[in-house]
Scaffold this active site. Sequence first.
Site, PDB file in Angstrom:
ATOM      1  N   HIS A 133       0.804  -1.217   0.000  1.00 17.99           N
ATOM      2  CA  HIS A 133       0.000   0.000   0.000  1.00 17.99           C
ATOM      3  C   HIS A 133       0.838   1.268   0.000  1.00 17.99           C
ATOM      4  O   HIS A 133       0.344   2.323  -0.417  1.00 17.99           O
ATOM      5  CB  HIS A 133      -0.953   0.002   1.196  1.00 17.99           C
ATOM      6  CG  HIS A 133      -2.210  -0.765   0.949  1.00 17.99           C
ATOM      7  ND1 HIS A 133      -2.316  -2.112   1.187  1.00 17.99           N
ATOM      8  CD2 HIS A 133      -3.423  -0.376   0.469  1.00 17.99           C
ATOM      9  CE1 HIS A 133      -3.532  -2.521   0.872  1.00 17.99           C
ATOM     10  NE2 HIS A 133      -4.223  -1.486   0.432  1.00 17.99           N
ATOM     11  N   GLY A 134       2.056   1.214   0.457  1.00 18.41           N
ATOM     12  CA  GLY A 134       2.844   2.433   0.450  1.00 18.41           C
ATOM     13  C   GLY A 134       4.241   2.240   1.002  1.00 18.41           C
ATOM     14  O   GLY A 134       4.484   1.344   1.812  1.00 18.41           O
TER      15      GLY A 134
END
Length: 472
Positions: free
Chosen positions: A325-326
């Site tokens: 996700h990041g």
Amino acid sequence: MVFSSLSFIFAFLPAFLALYYCVPSKSKNTLLFLGSLLFYSFGEPIYLFLIFASTLVNYLLGVGIAKYKKGRTERLFLFITALFYNFGLLLFFKYTNFFIENGNLLLKACNIDWQFFPLNVGLPLGISFYTFQIMSYIIDVYRDKVKAEKSFVSLGAYICMFPQLIAGPIVVYSDISDTLKKRMVSIVNIDRGLKTFIIGLGYKVIIANRIGTLWNEVCTIGFESISTPLAWLGAVAYSLQLYFDFWGYSVMAIGLGDMLGFSMPENFRYPYTARSVTEFWRRWHITLGAWFREYVYIPLGGNRKGTLRTILHLFIVWLLVGFWHGAAWNFVLWGLLIFILLMIEKTILLRFLNGKNMIAWLVSHLYILLYIPVSWIIFAITDFSELRIYLLKMFPFFGGAQTASLNDFWRLLDLYAPLLIAGVVLSVSYPQKLWEKIRDSALGIILLLAVFWYSVYLLAIGINNPFLYFRF
């Protein structure tokens, strides 16, 4: 370009559909491929070559893998090459600066007078999503689950298909290969798809975008200055914004797929009505969970190698989900929190949470209503010092945080109460069941027209219109 933009709604989409419905069936994939590249170029023209090159390289690798029988060294070499190429690009563009920054911190901690300079590279739109789609194709070809696509254009149409190119749903090749070869587009498809698209547009523009301004106001006030009630209100606002932002985009993608003759997979199933974290993640971003289960968890051994190995496999999966996700440590923390809660549920809580009695029903829903805003705050705030301040505002009894004025809380609650109520109501399944009964009636048509033109009005006056999952 995003779906919730006037240029897409009134320029790109009608022009593309007019051509798509006019060209013969054998040319639809070519138009879809070229049109999707054009769509992508509006947002990231500098990376247009990257996605085209990835399509070409994986087309050649897929054909090469299929050429050799199982057990051949050449087949394994091509498969490993595909892994390094696709995940290498993802790691380079998404995580290089993360590793550089953390490497510099480690060097500084070791008193080494040396620093690496961060690279000036941006994150190509949709790379996290289309990399997973490409790898699902390569892995399935390697496993002989599907035949290699012989048409470069058809594979390009699959990888670059604009309804799901930027942010999913993640469509695996095996689910769409037959439709790529032959599909019918009927009035029924177009009608259903258009109505679905408008509903998704409403979720995104009317609900997510406007509730998002509440979260923005909380951030503008500053976490040090907010009260505990406002901290919770902000967390609820962000939770609803993220849900309707991503759900709305997924619903629009499903509607666009219908209009093009494709059946896009369901990506959300009312996750905020879940009664456990286990159930929540069966309902939230369903295609991502299915991808990790099929291509990571099961190949690792799943639950077939004993309890300890199962725990290890789940740990790896959720560590990867968080990191996917990041490129920040808060995403790792977020993934580990989910892993810990899943383990607690699996070993202790799940039987009680799934109980049929009223106490279990009430406690399970309260538990999820606590989990949702806390987990999404960890997801939202990348700076650990800011995250600590916010969590202490939510739980002041842990850190003795000072009580702030409630004026901002009451002001924002009064201003945003109708939107918050609408968000809560639309998070459950009853409005959808009602909509299914009236969607083809005169009342349903009037409602759709109202949602569409109000969404257009909000876009025209320049309402806040981010898409949160672009950054992931």
